[in-house]
Design a protein around this motif. Structure first.
Motif, PDB file in Angstrom:
ATOM      1  N   LYS A   1      34.948  41.190  42.524  1.00  0.00           N
ATOM      2  CA  LYS A   1      33.762  40.923  41.712  1.00  0.00           C
ATOM      3  C   LYS A   1      32.973  42.225  41.646  1.00  0.00           C
ATOM      4  O   LYS A   1      32.498  42.713  42.667  1.00  0.00           O
TER       5      LYS A   1
ATOM      6  N   ILE B   1      41.366  36.121  33.859  1.00  0.00           N
ATOM      7  CA  ILE B   1      41.868  36.771  35.077  1.00  0.00           C
ATOM      8  C   ILE B   1      41.223  36.129  36.307  1.00  0.00           C
ATOM      9  O   ILE B   1      41.897  35.875  37.298  1.00  0.00           O
ATOM     10  N   ARG B   2      39.932  35.850  36.236  1.00  0.00           N
ATOM     11  CA  ARG B   2      39.214  35.276  37.378  1.00  0.00           C
ATOM     12  C   ARG B   2      39.858  33.965  37.835  1.00  0.00           C
ATOM     13  O   ARG B   2      40.037  33.743  39.034  1.00  0.00           O
ATOM     14  N   GLN B   3      40.215  33.103  36.898  1.00  0.00           N
ATOM     15  CA  GLN B   3      40.867  31.844  37.253  1.00  0.00           C
ATOM     16  C   GLN B   3      42.366  32.048  37.483  1.00  0.00           C
ATOM     17  O   GLN B   3      42.946  31.464  38.399  1.00  0.00           O
TER      18      GLN B   3
ATOM     19  N   ASP C   1      36.383  39.142  32.994  1.00  0.00           N
ATOM     20  CA  ASP C   1      37.481  38.439  32.333  1.00  0.00           C
ATOM     21  C   ASP C   1      37.711  37.095  33.028  1.00  0.00           C
ATOM     22  O   ASP C   1      38.323  37.033  34.082  1.00  0.00           O
TER      23      ASP C   1
ATOM     24  N   ILE D   1      44.108  34.602  38.600  1.00  0.00           N
ATOM     25  CA  ILE D   1      44.535  35.260  39.841  1.00  0.00           C
ATOM     26  C   ILE D   1      44.604  34.265  40.988  1.00  0.00           C
ATOM     27  O   ILE D   1      45.453  34.378  41.875  1.00  0.00           O
ATOM     28  N   LYS D   2      43.748  33.267  40.967  1.00  0.00           N
ATOM     29  CA  LYS D   2      43.764  32.238  42.017  1.00  0.00           C
ATOM     30  C   LYS D   2      45.044  31.416  41.951  1.00  0.00           C
ATOM     31  O   LYS D   2      45.619  31.065  42.987  1.00  0.00           O
TER      32      LYS D   2
ATOM     33  N   ILE E   1      48.513  39.729  34.759  1.00  0.00           N
ATOM     34  CA  ILE E   1      48.354  39.947  36.204  1.00  0.00           C
ATOM     35  C   ILE E   1      49.606  40.586  36.783  1.00  0.00           C
ATOM     36  O   ILE E   1      49.522  41.558  37.544  1.00  0.00           O
TER      37      ILE E   1
ATOM     38  N   ASP F   1      37.772  43.973  37.716  1.00  0.00           N
ATOM     39  CA  ASP F   1      36.523  43.217  37.827  1.00  0.00           C
ATOM     40  C   ASP F   1      36.732  41.845  37.201  1.00  0.00           C
ATOM     41  O   ASP F   1      36.757  41.711  35.976  1.00  0.00           O
ATOM     42  N   VAL F   2      36.881  40.830  38.039  1.00  0.00           N
ATOM     43  CA  VAL F   2      37.145  39.482  37.539  1.00  0.00           C
ATOM     44  C   VAL F   2      35.938  38.891  36.816  1.00  0.00           C
ATOM     45  O   VAL F   2      36.079  37.927  36.067  1.00  0.00           O
TER      46      VAL F   2
ATOM     47  N   PHE G   1      41.617  42.870  43.101  1.00  0.00           N
ATOM     48  CA  PHE G   1      40.893  41.990  42.193  1.00  0.00           C
ATOM     49  C   PHE G   1      39.588  41.660  42.897  1.00  0.00           C
ATOM     50  O   PHE G   1      39.598  41.132  44.015  1.00  0.00           O
TER      51      PHE G   1
ATOM     52  N   ILE H   1      38.216  35.313  45.917  1.00  0.00           N
ATOM     53  CA  ILE H   1      38.245  36.705  45.463  1.00  0.00           C
ATOM     54  C   ILE H   1      37.301  37.455  46.385  1.00  0.00           C
ATOM     55  O   ILE H   1      36.229  36.915  46.702  1.00  0.00           O
TER      56      ILE H   1
END
Length: 109
Positions: free
Chosen positions: A22, A58-60, A55, A62-63, A8, A51-52, A20, A71
């Protein structure tokens, strides 16, 4: 720093503007991501999108990285700006375009 945090960090520091989201700019997968894309497109700036949904790390991650629970998330010159509600408010007030101009963000081709 964990592997996902490193990934990230590399994304937000090697690109002037990173969204970041969806889905993708051509096919957003939620209304908030769609709004963020429209705002950035209206600003006329070049940006990288991640596109979270492709991945989960990355989705978790980035938070946690931003300490922001939702997001999309926008970064400009490595700094977290906010999600779609903040982008909308900044755009309507002219602050988002000013931020892009102050940071010398390249225009979209």
């Amino acid at each position: 720093m964990s592997d996902v945090n490193t990934r990230i960090s590399d994304l937000v520091t090697t690109n002037d503007v990173v969204l970041f989201m969806k889905g993708t700019p051509l096919f957003p997968q939620c209304g908030f991501s769609s709004l963020a894309v429209r705002i950035l497109d209206n600003c006329g700036v070049a940006y990288e999108s991640v596109d979270v949904l492709q991945d989960m790390e990355i989705r978790q991650g980035i938070k946690t990285y931003s300490d922001w629970p939702t997001i999309p998330q926008l970064y400009v010159k490595g700094e977290f700006v906010g999600g779609s509600d903040i982008l909308k408010e900044m755009y309507e007030a002219g602050e988002l375009q000013a931020l892009m101009d102050q940071n010398g963000v390249a225009k979209a081709n």
